[in-house]
Design a protein around this motif. Structure first.
Motif, PDB file in Angstrom:
ATOM      1  N   PRO A   1       0.828  -1.209   0.000  1.00  0.00           N
ATOM      2  CA  PRO A   1       0.000   0.000   0.000  1.00  0.00           C
ATOM      3  C   PRO A   1       0.860   1.255   0.000  1.00  0.00           C
ATOM      4  O   PRO A   1       1.976   1.248   0.523  1.00  0.00           O
ATOM      5  N   VAL A   2       0.335   2.329  -0.583  1.00  0.00           N
ATOM      6  CA  VAL A   2       1.057   3.604  -0.573  1.00  0.00           C
ATOM      7  C   VAL A   2       0.220   4.723   0.055  1.00  0.00           C
ATOM      8  O   VAL A   2       0.782   5.726   0.505  1.00  0.00           O
ATOM      9  N   THR A   3      -1.083   4.566   0.090  1.00  0.00           N
ATOM     10  CA  THR A   3      -1.936   5.594   0.681  1.00  0.00           C
ATOM     11  C   THR A   3      -1.835   5.539   2.201  1.00  0.00           C
ATOM     12  O   THR A   3      -2.031   4.484   2.804  1.00  0.00           O
ATOM     13  N   GLN A   4      -1.547   6.671   2.819  1.00  0.00           N
ATOM     14  CA  GLN A   4      -1.437   6.735   4.272  1.00  0.00           C
ATOM     15  C   GLN A   4      -2.815   6.748   4.919  1.00  0.00           C
ATOM     16  O   GLN A   4      -3.808   7.164   4.323  1.00  0.00           O
ATOM     17  N   PHE A   5      -2.855   6.315   6.178  1.00  0.00           N
ATOM     18  CA  PHE A   5      -4.051   6.516   6.976  1.00  0.00           C
ATOM     19  C   PHE A   5      -4.115   7.979   7.398  1.00  0.00           C
ATOM     20  O   PHE A   5      -3.226   8.776   7.095  1.00  0.00           O
ATOM     21  N   MET A   6      -5.162   8.361   8.096  1.00  0.00           N
ATOM     22  CA  MET A   6      -5.406   9.765   8.419  1.00  0.00           C
ATOM     23  C   MET A   6      -4.326  10.332   9.351  1.00  0.00           C
ATOM     24  O   MET A   6      -3.835   9.640  10.248  1.00  0.00           O
TER      25      MET A   6
END
Length: 338
Positions: A302-307
């Motif tokens: 994954p590349v999208t960070q959490f908040m």
């Protein structure tokens, strides 16, 4: 009918009837002081509240005021029961695929459900407070219903008749805490902080044709940091309707009036193997975890960070005329400081 709870000096707030266009409201203490009081006496009191709703929409009621969503508690600031299902099995299937794990066939016939904390729901415009971004802070856009009293062993068909109100929910998850909790074999606790619900709860009848067979047939819009993140249709790919979810929760116990039942993260297959983002022409997602699953399946990681602290999330459902049906959940993540 549309109902809300305004903040006041009492922990359960002030019940108000809200106009159809969400512009005005009126308190009805002569009927019920709180949402729970109305639900406890729904058969006797709801016709009186409906009469006020009709008068409010005709502009023939006294004591009305402007409706300010920022002054709302969740419709029930606390509830006797909060049980969240996972009706969109596509979401569960993606989780399993990302872990290279086969999904048990029973997941398509027997709903997943957990019992969440219901003593301290937060308002739809209240901040999401977390001690650390290492916890993996994520939003989850869902639909929820509030029930009347439900007898044990009710059928799914009869359970549909026990739904009194429909609303939206942001079921916040702390993804970094979930694996260790589930590994213990006792389910979620620390990884599921307080949930927030839409400013307005709506009777199924008010939704008209958008409410069919125990499902809300409209897109759930999630706007993350000012950019549309997802618009999956809540009536599509919902394996279990709310009648089935309520019946599942009531298999071995009664449910009291005011029980809140959630749908789980709204998720559409989108006609592809993995789904796609809004930018790619798809309907996107209702949580960050799902896009991370897609990235893992496609790219190996994954590349999208959490908040992060300062991030914002807005959730809303609009009708064909662009009218907001439930008002908007609109929250920012902030750091907890003791």
């Amino acid at each position: 009918m549309k109902l809300a709870t305004l903040k006041n000096a009492r922990r359960d707030g002030q019940l108000v009837v809200v106009s159809r266009d969400l512009s005005r409201c009126v308190a009805v203490p002569e009927i019920a002081f709180t949402m729970q009081q109305l639900l406890d006496n729904w058969a006797d009191l709801s016709p009186k509240a409906e009469a006020v709703y009709d008068a409010l929409n005709r502009d023939t009621v006294d004591g009305e005021q402007a409706f300010d969503q920022a002054q709302c508690e969740s419709p029930l600031p606390r509830a006797y029961q909060w049980a969240d299902g996972s009706a969109y099995v596509n979401h569960v299937e993606l989780v399993r695929k990302a872990r290279h794990s086969e999904m048990p066939p029973s997941f398509w016939t027997d709903p997943l459900m957990y019992q969440g904390g219901s003593d301290d729901f937060i308002g739809p415009r209240d901040a999401i407070v977390a001690s650390s971004t290492d916890y993996g802070i994520d939003f989850e856009g869902e639909i929820a219903v509030i029930t009347d009293d439900v007898p044990m062993a009710i059928t799914p068909e009869d359970a549909l008749n026990k739904i009194r109100l429909v609303m939206l929910v942001n079921d916040v998850s702390l993804r970094g805490l979930i694996p260790n909790e589930l590994a213990k074999g006792f389910g979620f606790f620390q990884s599921k902080p307080s949930s927030s619900f839409s400013p307005v709860a709506v009777t199924p009848e008010e939704l008209g044709d958008h409410w069919q067979e125990g499902k809300l047939h409209l897109p759930l819009l999630s706007t993350y940091n000012g950019k549309l993140f997802g618009k999956p249709n809540a009536g599509v790919d919902m394996t279990f309707n709310f009648g089935q979810l309520i019946a599942h929760a009531a298999k071995t116990r009664r449910l009291g009036a005011g029980a809140v039942i959630g749908s789980g993260t709204v998720s559409n297959k989108q006609g592809t193997e993995h789904g796609s983002t809004v930018e790619e022409g798809g309907v996107g997602y209702s949580c960050i975890a799902e896009i991370r699953m897609i990235e893992t399946i496609r790219d190996g990681k994954p590349v999208t960070q959490f908040m992060q602290f300062g991030d914002t999330i807005r959730m809303e459902v609009l009708d064909e005329q662009g009218q907001s049906l439930f008002g908007a959940i609109d929250q920012q993540v902030i750091e907890y400081k003791s």
